[in-house]
Scaffold this motif. Structure first.
Motif, PDB file in Angstrom:
ATOM      1  N   PRO A  43      29.605  27.846  31.938  1.00 16.88           N
ATOM      2  CA  PRO A  43      29.024  26.609  31.388  1.00 16.88           C
ATOM      3  C   PRO A  43      30.128  25.695  30.843  1.00 16.88           C
ATOM      4  O   PRO A  43      31.186  26.184  30.436  1.00 16.88           O
ATOM      5  CB  PRO A  43      28.149  27.093  30.228  1.00 16.88           C
ATOM      6  CG  PRO A  43      28.194  28.569  30.217  1.00 16.88           C
ATOM      7  CD  PRO A  43      29.183  29.049  31.213  1.00 16.88           C
ATOM      8  N   ARG A  81      30.798  12.760  20.420  1.00 13.13           N
ATOM      9  CA  ARG A  81      29.592  13.077  21.196  1.00 13.13           C
ATOM     10  C   ARG A  81      28.705  11.847  21.357  1.00 13.13           C
ATOM     11  O   ARG A  81      28.176  11.584  22.429  1.00 13.13           O
ATOM     12  CB  ARG A  81      28.794  14.171  20.500  1.00 13.13           C
ATOM     13  CG  ARG A  81      29.336  15.552  20.725  1.00 13.13           C
ATOM     14  CD  ARG A  81      28.335  16.605  20.258  1.00 13.13           C
ATOM     15  NE  ARG A  81      28.732  17.931  20.686  1.00 13.13           N
ATOM     16  CZ  ARG A  81      29.675  18.674  20.111  1.00 13.13           C
ATOM     17  NH1 ARG A  81      30.334  18.215  19.067  1.00 13.13           N
ATOM     18  NH2 ARG A  81      29.975  19.872  20.583  1.00 13.13           N
ATOM     19  N   ARG A 116      37.299  19.687  23.130  1.00 20.16           N
ATOM     20  CA  ARG A 116      38.305  20.758  23.178  1.00 20.16           C
ATOM     21  C   ARG A 116      39.699  20.222  22.878  1.00 20.16           C
ATOM     22  O   ARG A 116      40.680  20.948  22.970  1.00 20.16           O
ATOM     23  CB  ARG A 116      38.276  21.442  24.536  1.00 20.16           C
ATOM     24  CG  ARG A 116      36.978  22.197  24.743  1.00 20.16           C
ATOM     25  CD  ARG A 116      36.922  22.916  26.045  1.00 20.16           C
ATOM     26  NE  ARG A 116      35.652  23.614  26.168  1.00 20.16           N
ATOM     27  CZ  ARG A 116      35.223  24.161  27.293  1.00 20.16           C
ATOM     28  NH1 ARG A 116      35.972  24.108  28.375  1.00 20.16           N
ATOM     29  NH2 ARG A 116      34.061  24.776  27.322  1.00 20.16           N
ATOM     30  N   LYS A 152      30.423  34.384  17.276  1.00 22.77           N
ATOM     31  CA  LYS A 152      29.374  33.432  16.875  1.00 22.77           C
ATOM     32  C   LYS A 152      28.108  34.210  16.567  1.00 22.77           C
ATOM     33  O   LYS A 152      27.667  34.958  17.433  1.00 22.77           O
ATOM     34  CB  LYS A 152      29.111  32.469  18.010  1.00 22.77           C
ATOM     35  CG  LYS A 152      27.894  31.565  17.752  1.00 22.77           C
ATOM     36  CD  LYS A 152      27.625  30.627  18.905  1.00 22.77           C
ATOM     37  CE  LYS A 152      26.421  29.749  18.573  1.00 22.77           C
ATOM     38  NZ  LYS A 152      26.135  28.766  19.599  1.00 22.77           N
ATOM     39  N   GLY A 206      24.515  31.953  24.968  1.00 24.21           N
ATOM     40  CA  GLY A 206      25.269  30.975  24.201  1.00 24.21           C
ATOM     41  C   GLY A 206      24.843  30.889  22.738  1.00 24.21           C
ATOM     42  O   GLY A 206      25.479  30.224  21.932  1.00 24.21           O
ATOM     43  N   TRP A 240      31.409  35.093  29.760  1.00 21.26           N
ATOM     44  CA  TRP A 240      30.402  34.030  29.714  1.00 21.26           C
ATOM     45  C   TRP A 240      31.069  32.662  29.835  1.00 21.26           C
ATOM     46  O   TRP A 240      30.630  31.789  30.570  1.00 21.26           O
ATOM     47  CB  TRP A 240      29.628  34.160  28.409  1.00 21.26           C
ATOM     48  CG  TRP A 240      28.830  32.954  28.022  1.00 21.26           C
ATOM     49  CD1 TRP A 240      29.219  31.952  27.185  1.00 21.26           C
ATOM     50  CD2 TRP A 240      27.497  32.630  28.455  1.00 21.26           C
ATOM     51  NE1 TRP A 240      28.210  31.026  27.070  1.00 21.26           N
ATOM     52  CE2 TRP A 240      27.146  31.412  27.827  1.00 21.26           C
ATOM     53  CE3 TRP A 240      26.572  33.248  29.296  1.00 21.26           C
ATOM     54  CZ2 TRP A 240      25.915  30.809  28.011  1.00 21.26           C
ATOM     55  CZ3 TRP A 240      25.344  32.638  29.483  1.00 21.26           C
ATOM     56  CH2 TRP A 240      25.026  31.433  28.846  1.00 21.26           C
ATOM     57  N   GLN A 241      32.158  32.496  29.073  1.00 27.02           N
ATOM     58  CA  GLN A 241      32.824  31.209  29.050  1.00 27.02           C
ATOM     59  C   GLN A 241      34.267  31.431  28.607  1.00 27.02           C
ATOM     60  O   GLN A 241      34.502  32.139  27.631  1.00 27.02           O
ATOM     61  CB  GLN A 241      32.118  30.319  28.024  1.00 27.02           C
ATOM     62  CG  GLN A 241      32.119  28.864  28.345  1.00 27.02           C
ATOM     63  CD  GLN A 241      31.236  28.064  27.387  1.00 27.02           C
ATOM     64  OE1 GLN A 241      30.572  28.623  26.526  1.00 27.02           O
ATOM     65  NE2 GLN A 241      31.239  26.764  27.536  1.00 27.02           N
ATOM     66  N   HIS A 243      21.332  20.961  23.475  1.00 27.31           N
ATOM     67  CA  HIS A 243      22.472  20.115  23.793  1.00 27.31           C
ATOM     68  C   HIS A 243      22.205  19.241  25.012  1.00 27.31           C
ATOM     69  O   HIS A 243      22.638  18.127  25.095  1.00 27.31           O
ATOM     70  CB  HIS A 243      23.679  20.989  24.131  1.00 27.31           C
ATOM     71  CG  HIS A 243      24.260  21.681  22.946  1.00 27.31           C
ATOM     72  ND1 HIS A 243      24.673  21.005  21.833  1.00 27.31           N
ATOM     73  CD2 HIS A 243      24.510  22.988  22.713  1.00 27.31           C
ATOM     74  CE1 HIS A 243      25.169  21.877  20.968  1.00 27.31           C
ATOM     75  NE2 HIS A 243      25.077  23.084  21.466  1.00 27.31           N
ATOM     76  N   ASN A 244      21.495  19.819  25.976  1.00 26.49           N
ATOM     77  CA  ASN A 244      21.423  19.140  27.267  1.00 26.49           C
ATOM     78  C   ASN A 244      20.108  18.425  27.508  1.00 26.49           C
ATOM     79  O   ASN A 244      19.945  17.726  28.477  1.00 26.49           O
ATOM     80  CB  ASN A 244      21.624  20.155  28.390  1.00 26.49           C
ATOM     81  CG  ASN A 244      23.074  20.579  28.460  1.00 26.49           C
ATOM     82  OD1 ASN A 244      23.961  19.740  28.409  1.00 26.49           O
ATOM     83  ND2 ASN A 244      23.311  21.875  28.545  1.00 26.49           N
ATOM     84  N   PRO A 300      30.521  22.069  28.378  1.00 31.11           N
ATOM     85  CA  PRO A 300      29.721  21.155  27.548  1.00 31.11           C
ATOM     86  C   PRO A 300      29.706  19.736  28.102  1.00 31.11           C
ATOM     87  O   PRO A 300      30.694  19.293  28.695  1.00 31.11           O
ATOM     88  CB  PRO A 300      30.453  21.189  26.204  1.00 31.11           C
ATOM     89  CG  PRO A 300      31.839  21.620  26.525  1.00 31.11           C
ATOM     90  CD  PRO A 300      31.758  22.506  27.730  1.00 31.11           C
ATOM     91  N   GLY A 301      28.599  19.035  27.914  1.00 33.11           N
ATOM     92  CA  GLY A 301      28.481  17.646  28.360  1.00 33.11           C
ATOM     93  C   GLY A 301      29.657  16.766  27.919  1.00 33.11           C
ATOM     94  O   GLY A 301      30.204  16.016  28.732  1.00 33.11           O
ATOM     95  N   PRO A 302      30.057  16.817  26.644  1.00 33.30           N
ATOM     96  CA  PRO A 302      31.167  15.972  26.201  1.00 33.30           C
ATOM     97  C   PRO A 302      32.533  16.467  26.684  1.00 33.30           C
ATOM     98  O   PRO A 302      33.564  15.869  26.376  1.00 33.30           O
ATOM     99  CB  PRO A 302      31.104  16.044  24.670  1.00 33.30           C
ATOM    100  CG  PRO A 302      29.841  16.749  24.342  1.00 33.30           C
ATOM    101  CD  PRO A 302      29.430  17.538  25.523  1.00 33.30           C
ATOM    102  N   THR A 343      31.516  29.090  16.121  1.00 25.50           N
ATOM    103  CA  THR A 343      30.770  28.644  17.302  1.00 25.50           C
ATOM    104  C   THR A 343      31.651  28.911  18.511  1.00 25.50           C
ATOM    105  O   THR A 343      32.811  29.294  18.362  1.00 25.50           O
ATOM    106  CB  THR A 343      30.444  27.141  17.225  1.00 25.50           C
ATOM    107  OG1 THR A 343      31.656  26.440  16.935  1.00 25.50           O
ATOM    108  CG2 THR A 343      29.409  26.849  16.177  1.00 25.50           C
ATOM    109  N   ILE A 344      31.090  28.710  19.692  1.00 26.26           N
ATOM    110  CA  ILE A 344      31.891  28.944  20.901  1.00 26.26           C
ATOM    111  C   ILE A 344      32.947  27.848  21.023  1.00 26.26           C
ATOM    112  O   ILE A 344      34.128  28.121  21.141  1.00 26.26           O
ATOM    113  CB  ILE A 344      30.984  29.003  22.149  1.00 26.26           C
ATOM    114  CG1 ILE A 344      30.053  30.231  22.052  1.00 26.26           C
ATOM    115  CG2 ILE A 344      31.832  29.061  23.416  1.00 26.26           C
ATOM    116  CD1 ILE A 344      29.061  30.389  23.187  1.00 26.26           C
ATOM    117  N   GLU A 345      32.503  26.604  20.976  1.00 31.71           N
ATOM    118  CA  GLU A 345      33.455  25.488  21.011  1.00 31.71           C
ATOM    119  C   GLU A 345      34.103  25.342  19.635  1.00 31.71           C
ATOM    120  O   GLU A 345      33.567  25.813  18.637  1.00 31.71           O
ATOM    121  CB  GLU A 345      32.733  24.185  21.377  1.00 31.71           C
ATOM    122  CG  GLU A 345      31.980  24.220  22.702  1.00 31.71           C
ATOM    123  CD  GLU A 345      32.897  24.269  23.920  1.00 31.71           C
ATOM    124  OE1 GLU A 345      34.107  23.991  23.762  1.00 31.71           O
ATOM    125  OE2 GLU A 345      32.404  24.592  25.006  1.00 31.71           O
TER     126      GLU A 345
END
Ligand code: XMP
Length: 516
Positions: free
Chosen positions: A393, A299, A402, A508, A471, A436-437, A350-351, A395-397, A512-514
């Motif tokens: 959504p 990250r 993943r 979660k 989230g 959601w994701q 996060h963002n 994630p930025g990274p 966590t989601i990721e």
């Protein structure tokens, strides 16, 4: 931005506070959430047309319980108290609140709705189902108030003041389990507070455009475009205001989903005629990430590299004074609550705050008053297409978090293909919007398989799909078995290098989601 009339929601910490704000906006009235103890002089600088006191987890008799300030009442602004808000009102005005021995939670039916009630105007004849979630309750109204509704368990389910300015309900009109909630809130807004509904997405677009033009003048604005909903809507909006003075920069870090760059090109450049500065920086990112396995290191590297590239690119444009960001209202409220208010949820941002201070640019955040669903609506008003506006959504990274373990081009390609197949099948099953994701994770383990007569030894991938509203918490999505079966078959057959798929059934918290 200015609004003709707005509703101030004082937050006593309820999980439903944001819902109140959204319901008020859905009724066509702009609303803002501020902590219950917001200083009077701040309230006075922008006087609201009405005030709503939210619910909250405290008991009015707790030593540190949040109270209602008498001076708020002295402003003579119409007030609606909801749940704890009703108790705080009643307590301050000399009514009597009973400490609970047990909680009342769930559906209740209102009985004996008073004929003279304005709050229940048009609803007196109905048997109204409402949603209760409280411990303490008001058992006697303050002087000069009448009880306008009750239930068998709650003698004061609603009250209204004789002067018609103050009212309160013990139940939650803002939740979907109170079917007539919108009508009750509308009665408060339009009949008690006499507000005119002027808030709509098209009025928002008009006033935002004027505001952006006024602030920017002849200067130029840079913006980071990620391909997600928020940054795309933000760019579309600012572009409407200032056209070519806006420079959206899209950095392809090589960690994006399949065809993401092409999608941005189609959605913004072809469809809306917005010129986007595409930077292919995949070599740089993937190179820097070589042999890095620690998720936080990944990250950091990605964040730092992004900033550097963004700065290099934006310095090519002359006369840049502003940086546009797609910050949304929930991030703004959380920081308010975090500073002084009681809200129980504190989200890790996060963002937010991703770009460097040393760029010395002023921030423009045209979405900072909007909730996510409003941003989607705005996107459609601005002409963005459905599939972009409803995108999951990301994630930025990106795919870097993943791919568990080391990131290589080969792994990135594997994951991109597998992920695209999963999403394709989820769309075909008509489930994309219900989730959601959803995504695929590449695991750092290999497993044995057979293909024809040959033994294989290849990657394991996990399929993840979750249901969530923000989230913060999430439950694993009950994906139908036949959909899982097609996804698994297709990935294993079509993606060389993956020979096993597992489904992630963790929620979660505590997961966590990721995965990283
Ligand atoms: P977690 O994994 O924390 O994810 O349950 C919650 C939501 O945040 C996204 N996420 C990120 N977004 N940078 C981002 O921009 C990150 O480092 C990051 N990590 C997680 C995740 O996709 C989910 O929507």
């Amino acid at each position: 931005m200015t609004h003709d009339s707005y509703v101030l929601i004082l937050d006593y910490g309820s999980q439903y506070t944001q819902l109140i704000a959204r319901r008020v906006r859905e009724a066509g009235v702009y609303s803002e959430i501020h902590p219950f103890n917001t200083a009077l002089n701040i309230v006075k600088t922008k006087p609201p047309a009405a005030i709503i006191l939210s619910g909250g987890p405290a008991s009015i008799y707790d030593p540190d319980s949040p109270q209602l300030d008498q001076q708020i009442l002295n402003l003579n602004i119409p007030i609606l108290g909801i749940c704890y808000g009703l108790q705080a009102l009643a307590h301050l005005l000399g009514g009597s609140v009973q400490r609970a021995s047990e909680r009342e939670y769930g559906r209740a039916v209102l009985k004996r709705i008073s004929g003279g009630s304005v709050l229940f105007d048009g609803l007196q004849k109905a048997e109204l189902t409402v949603w209760m979630s409280h411990g303490d309750k008001v058992i006697a109204p303050p002087p000069n108030f009448k009880v306008t509704a009750s239930t068998p368990d709650t003698p004061v389910a609603a009250l209204e003041s004789d002067d018609g300015l103050i009212c309160g309900v013990q139940f939650h009109p803002e939740v979907a389990h109170t079917p007539n909630g919108p009508q009750i809130l509308a009665n408060f807004l339009f009949k008690i507070a006499k507000i005119k509904p002027t808030w709509s997405m098209s009025s928002f677009v008009e006033s935002s455009i004027l505001e952006v033009r006024r602030r920017v003048g002849d200067s130029h604005v840079v913006a980071a475009l990620s391909g997600g909903v928020d940054s795309s809507v933000m760019v579309a909006l600012i572009h409407r205001a200032i056209g070519k003075q806006l420079h959206p920069i899209f950095v392809d870090n090589g960690l994006l989903r399949k065809d993401e760059a092409e999608r941005v090109h189609q959605a913004l450049e072809q469809r809306l005629g917005i010129e986007v500065d595409h930077i292919d920086a995949s070599e740089r990112f993937v190179g820097k990430l070589s042999k890095v396995t620690d998720p936080e290191k990944k990250r950091k590297i990605i964040g730092a590299e992004f900033i550097q590239i963004f700065e290099e690119e934006s310095s090519r444009f002359p006369n840049v004074r502003f940086l546009a960001q797609g910050t949304l209202y929930p991030d703004v409220i959380e920081s308010v609550s975090f500073r002084g208010g009681p809200s129980a949820t504190i989200k890790s941002h996060h963002n937010v705050g991703g770009l460097p201070e040393f760029m010395r640019l002023e921030l423009i955040e045209p979405l900072r008053e909007l909730f996510k669903d409003e941003v989607r609506e705005l996107g459609l008003v601005l002409g963005l297409d459905d599939s972009l506006v409803w995108r999951h959504p990301f994630p930025g990274p990106g795919l870097a978090v993943r791919i568990l373990g080391e990131i290589t081009r080969e792994r990135l390609d594997l994951l991109r293909e597998a992920d695209a197949i999963a999403i394709d099948e989820i769309r075909k099953a008509g489930l994309y919007r219900d989730i959601w994701q959803a995504f695929v994770v590449l695991l750092p383990v290999r497993s044995v398989g057979v293909m024809g007569d040959e033994r294989t030894y290849e990657h394991v991938a996990a399929l993840r799909a979750v249901d969530s509203t923000d989230g913060m918490t999430a439950d694993w999505f009950r994906l139908p078995h036949d959909v899982m079966a097609v996804i698994s078959n297709r990935i294993i057959n079509e993606v060389r290098g993956i020979n096993r798929i597992v489904y992630d059934i963790s929620s979660k918290p505590p997961s966590t989601i990721e995965w990283e």
